[in-house]
Write an enzyme that holds these catalytic residues in place. Sequence first.
Site, PDB file in Angstrom:
ATOM      1  N   HIS A  52      -6.421   7.822   0.013  1.00 54.25           N
ATOM      2  CA  HIS A  52      -5.555   7.917   1.186  1.00 54.25           C
ATOM      3  C   HIS A  52      -4.153   7.432   0.825  1.00 54.25           C
ATOM      4  O   HIS A  52      -3.976   6.668  -0.129  1.00 54.25           O
ATOM      5  CB  HIS A  52      -6.107   7.069   2.333  1.00 54.25           C
ATOM      6  CG  HIS A  52      -7.315   7.642   2.983  1.00 54.25           C
ATOM      7  ND1 HIS A  52      -7.794   7.199   4.192  1.00 54.25           N
ATOM      8  CD2 HIS A  52      -8.150   8.644   2.603  1.00 54.25           C
ATOM      9  CE1 HIS A  52      -8.867   7.887   4.533  1.00 54.25           C
ATOM     10  NE2 HIS A  52      -9.111   8.764   3.573  1.00 54.25           N
ATOM     11  N   GLU A  54      -1.950   5.321   2.258  1.00 51.67           N
ATOM     12  CA  GLU A  54      -1.685   3.881   2.302  1.00 51.67           C
ATOM     13  C   GLU A  54      -2.374   3.183   1.125  1.00 51.67           C
ATOM     14  O   GLU A  54      -1.799   2.288   0.509  1.00 51.67           O
ATOM     15  CB  GLU A  54      -2.178   3.283   3.628  1.00 51.67           C
ATOM     16  CG  GLU A  54      -1.578   3.922   4.849  1.00 51.67           C
ATOM     17  CD  GLU A  54      -2.363   5.116   5.393  1.00 51.67           C
ATOM     18  OE1 GLU A  54      -2.120   5.487   6.542  1.00 51.67           O
ATOM     19  OE2 GLU A  54      -3.226   5.666   4.664  1.00 51.67           O
ATOM     20  N   CYS A  80      -6.331   4.747   8.821  1.00 59.09           N
ATOM     21  CA  CYS A  80      -7.723   4.902   9.250  1.00 59.09           C
ATOM     22  C   CYS A  80      -8.369   3.552   9.552  1.00 59.09           C
ATOM     23  O   CYS A  80      -8.056   2.538   8.929  1.00 59.09           O
ATOM     24  CB  CYS A  80      -8.527   5.664   8.199  1.00 59.09           C
ATOM     25  SG  CYS A  80      -8.700   4.841   6.608  1.00 59.09           S
ATOM     26  N   CYS A  90      -8.046   2.035   5.507  1.00 63.11           N
ATOM     27  CA  CYS A  90      -6.650   1.684   5.217  1.00 63.11           C
ATOM     28  C   CYS A  90      -6.117   0.572   6.114  1.00 63.11           C
ATOM     29  O   CYS A  90      -5.332  -0.264   5.656  1.00 63.11           O
ATOM     30  CB  CYS A  90      -5.773   2.924   5.299  1.00 63.11           C
ATOM     31  SG  CYS A  90      -6.142   4.070   3.950  1.00 63.11           S
TER      32      CYS A  90
END
Length: 148
Positions: A52, A54, A80, A90
């Site tokens: 992801h 981040e 998330c 995240c």
Amino acid sequence: AADHHWLALACELAAQCPASDTAFSVGAVVVAADGTELARGHSREGGDPVVHAEEAALAKTDPADPRLPGATVYSSLEPCARRASRPAPCARLILDAGVRRVVTAWREPDTFVAAADGGGVLADGGAQVVVLPEHEDAAKAPNHHLLT
């Protein structure tokens, strides 16, 4: 003005993501309180199909960097709160890094995760969450195929 600049950059980074039918394209930038960019990342960066944005950006920071508690994470999509592909979502990674401010363009829809609430997880963990909806269209653009 700085929030808009950095969030626009995060939205531009989202456009660099390899397309996916099973995940959003997201960009993220970690910026110190003095305006210094600490790191940036985007979904599926480096050929990792489950990384992801981040997560990718935070992985490039030094966890001992004293600027992290005063830093802001700019993310084109709400970080998330739950995920299947890694042990920590995240929102948890951001809090564990010590970051206490997140600026995002778009709240995560229920496309892949029902009742996603990364903003709630962040707020419950003591982070300030700012949503700048005027950047939502730019954040959605690389994800258009998932939203129709």
